[in-house]
Design a protein around this motif. Structure first.
Motif, PDB file in Angstrom:
ATOM      1  N   ILE A 103      81.942  11.534  35.389  1.00  0.00           N
ATOM      2  CA  ILE A 103      81.777  12.706  36.267  1.00  0.00           C
ATOM      3  C   ILE A 103      81.900  13.992  35.451  1.00  0.00           C
ATOM      4  N   TRP A 127      81.267  14.511  32.234  1.00  0.00           N
ATOM      5  CA  TRP A 127      80.112  14.752  31.354  1.00  0.00           C
ATOM      6  C   TRP A 127      78.922  15.307  32.141  1.00  0.00           C
ATOM      7  N   ILE A 128      78.734  14.830  33.374  1.00  0.00           N
ATOM      8  CA  ILE A 128      77.657  15.369  34.212  1.00  0.00           C
ATOM      9  C   ILE A 128      77.923  16.837  34.541  1.00  0.00           C
ATOM     10  N   CYS A 129      79.168  17.145  34.890  1.00  0.00           N
ATOM     11  CA  CYS A 129      79.523  18.525  35.235  1.00  0.00           C
ATOM     12  C   CYS A 129      79.417  19.453  34.030  1.00  0.00           C
ATOM     13  N   ALA A 163      77.323  19.193  31.503  1.00  0.00           N
ATOM     14  CA  ALA A 163      75.901  19.476  31.286  1.00  0.00           C
ATOM     15  C   ALA A 163      75.400  20.522  32.286  1.00  0.00           C
ATOM     16  N   ALA A 164      75.805  20.391  33.548  1.00  0.00           N
ATOM     17  CA  ALA A 164      75.374  21.353  34.571  1.00  0.00           C
ATOM     18  C   ALA A 164      75.964  22.732  34.309  1.00  0.00           C
TER      19      ALA A 164
END
Length: 419
Positions: A190, A192-194, A196-197
Motif C-alpha cells: 500500500i 509503495w502505491i501511495c 508513486a501517487a
C-alpha cells in the motif's frame, strides 16, 4: 477600459489560486496515507519485528529531527535556485523512495543487519527530506494567500487527519489479522502505491515567483534570525520544551506494545481518538487565533501537553484503557494546537524575504532539541528495564510532566506571554 480588465482578470486569478489549493490538498492524500503506515505505532512495530531494542528505537525516532540542522544550509542554497518546484520534486522523490525501500530490508539483508540497514536508509531518507521540507514550506507559504491561510490549513489538516485515522485503524487491523512479516509486506505494498501517487502529484504544483533574501552570503543571511531577539527567545524555549516532551512521547507505543501488552488494533483506536480530538481542536485554536497572537496561544498549548503526560500516573488507580484514552485525547488537543500555531508562527511572524532562513533556524534548534529527547529517553528506558514496574510504565511520564509545568509557568510565561 481599465475597470473592465480588472473585472475580467480577477475571476481568473481566483480560479488559478483555487486550482493550486486543490492540488496542494490532493497531494496530501497519498502523503498522509504512506506517512501514517510508516510512522507512529507502525514504525515502532516494524522496528521491533526487525529486532530493535529501546535505545535503537529511541535513536531512530530522534534522527528525523536532528538532520533538520541541514536546513540552515538548504535555506541558503535555495536562494540560488531558478525553480523551487523541480528541486522540490527531486528531493521529495528521493526521500519517498529511500523511506519506502526500508520495506525491502528482510528480502535484501541477513537478519543480523536488519536494524542497521533500516537506520542507514531511514537517516538518508530524512536527510533529503530536510531540503524537501524547507522547499515545501517556502513554496506553500506563497501558494496559500495570507488572507485564507488559517482557514485553508484548518480545513486541509482536518481532512487529511480524518483520512489518517481511517488508514491507522485499517493498518492496525491488517497487522492483527496478519502478524509478522506478512502483515508488514501488505502495508508496504500500500505504501509503495501511495508513494508513486504522491510523487506524481508534485508535478502539478505551480512554480511560484520567489522573493529572494536581501543578503547574498551565508553568514549575513544566518544572522537575520539570530539578531531577532523575540524570535530566538521563543524558538529556544520551544526547543527546550520539545526536548522534555520527546523524552517520553515517542516511546508511548513501545510502552503499550511491550509493557502493557496492547494489540495493534487497540493501539490504533487510541491513536484514532487522539487524532479525532486533534482535528476538533484545529477549529478551536484557529478561532482563538483570530483574537490572540500565535505566541500567546502557543503558551496555552503547553500545559495541555504536560497534563497528557501527568494523566499516565492514573494507571495506578484507574482502569488502563480509560486512562490511556484520556491521555491520548488530551495530548491530541494540545499537540494539534501546538503544531498549527508553531507553523503559523514560522510563516506569519517572520519577514517574507528571510522566511526560509527563519524556518530553517526554527527547524534546526527544535530539531536538535527533539533529537536528544528520544535518544536520552530510549537509553533511560533501557537502563530502568529491571526497575519497579510502575517506573517503567508511567514513572518517567510523571517526572517529565511536572518538569513541563515548571518550565512553562516560569520561562514560558515570561517569553511567550510577552510576545
Amino acid at each position: 477600459m481599465i475597470s473592465f480588465r480588472t473585472r475580467r482578470q480577477y475571476p481568473r486569478r481566483t480560479s488559478v489560486q483555487r486550482k493550486n489549493l486543490r492540488i496542494a490538498t490532493m497531494e496530501g492524500v497519498p502523503a498522509v496515507m504512506f506517512q501514517t503506515l510508516l510512522g507512529g505505532q507502525f514504525l515502532t512495530g516494524y522496528l521491533l519485528y526487525l529486532g530493535a531494542n529501546s535505545s535503537q528505537l529511541g535513536f531512530v525516532l530522534a534522527i528525523t529531527t536532528f538532520v533538520n540542522i541541514a536546513q540552515l544550509f538548504a535555506a541558503f542554497l535555495i536562494q540560488r535556485l531558478r525553480s523551487r518546484k523541480w528541486t522540490l520534486v527531486l528531493f521529495v522523490a528521493i526521500h519517498r523512495l529511500l523511506w519506502g525501500a526500508t520495506g525491502l530490508i528482510p528480502f535484501l539483508f541477513p537478519k543480523p543487519l536488519w536494524v542497521t540497514a533500516f537506520i542507514i536508509l531511514y537517516t538518508l531518507a530524512f536527510t533529503f527530506n530536510t531540503v524537501g521540507g524547507i522547499l515545501w514550506n517556502s513554496l506553500i507559504s506563497d501558494i496559500v494567500p495570507a488572507r485564507v491561510r488559517g482557514r485553508y490549513f484548518g480545513i486541509r489538516n482536518t481532512m487529511l487527519n480524518a483520512l489518517g485515522t481511517l488508514v491507522m485503524y485499517g493498518g492496525g487491523m491488517i497487522l492483527d489479522h496478519e502478524p509478522g512479516g506478512r502483515g508488514y509486506l501488505i502495508l508496504y505494498v500500500i505504501v509503495w502505491i501511495c508513494i508513486a501517487a504522491n510523487i506524481a502529484m508534485f508535478f502539478f504544483y505551480p512554480d511560484m515567483p520567489f522573493e529572494h533574501s536581501s543578503e547574498r552570503r551565508f553568514v549575513p543571511m544566518l544572522k537575520k534570525p539570530l539578531q531577532d531577539g523575540a524570535f530566538m527567545k521563543a524558538t529556544l524555549f520551544l526547543g527546550g520544551f520539545l526536548f522534555l516532551q520527546n523524552l517520553v512521547v515517542p516511546l508511548y507505543s513501545f510502552v503499550m506494545l511491550v509493557l502493557l501488552h496492547i494489540n495493534h488494533q487497540t493501539l490504533s483506536l487510541l491513536n484514532v481518538a487522539q487524532t479525532v480530538f486533534m482535528m476538533g481542536s484545529f477549529y478551536v485554536w484557529g478561532s482563538l487565533n483570530t483574537r490572540y497572537g500565535n505566541r500567546r496561544l502557543l503558551f496555552w498549548t503547553l500545559p495541555v501537553i504536560a497534563l497528557s503526560c501527568l494523566l499516565w500516573g492514573l494507571l495506578s488507580v484507574l482502569p488502563m484503557l480509560a486512562v490511556l484514552f484520556a491521555a491520548h485525547i488530551v495530548f491530541g488537543v494540545g499537540v494539534g494546537g501546538f503544531n498549527q500555531l508553531a507553523f503559523n508562527f514560522m510563516i506569519g511572524d517572520t519577514p517574507k524575504s528571510e522566511r526560509p532562513m527563519y524556518m530553517a533556524m526554527y527547524a534546526a534548534i527544535t530539531g536538535v532539541s527533539a533529537f536528544f529527547g528520544p535518544l536520552l529517553g530510549g537509553n533511560i528506558s533501557e537502563a530502568i528495564q529491571h526497575g519497579p514496574e510502575w517506573i517503567r510504565i508511567y514513572g518517567m511520564q510523571l517526572i517529565v510532566g511536572l518538569a513541563m509545568i515548571g518550565v512553562t509557568m516560569t520561562f514560558g510565561r515570561k517569553i511567550l506571554r510577552a510576545g
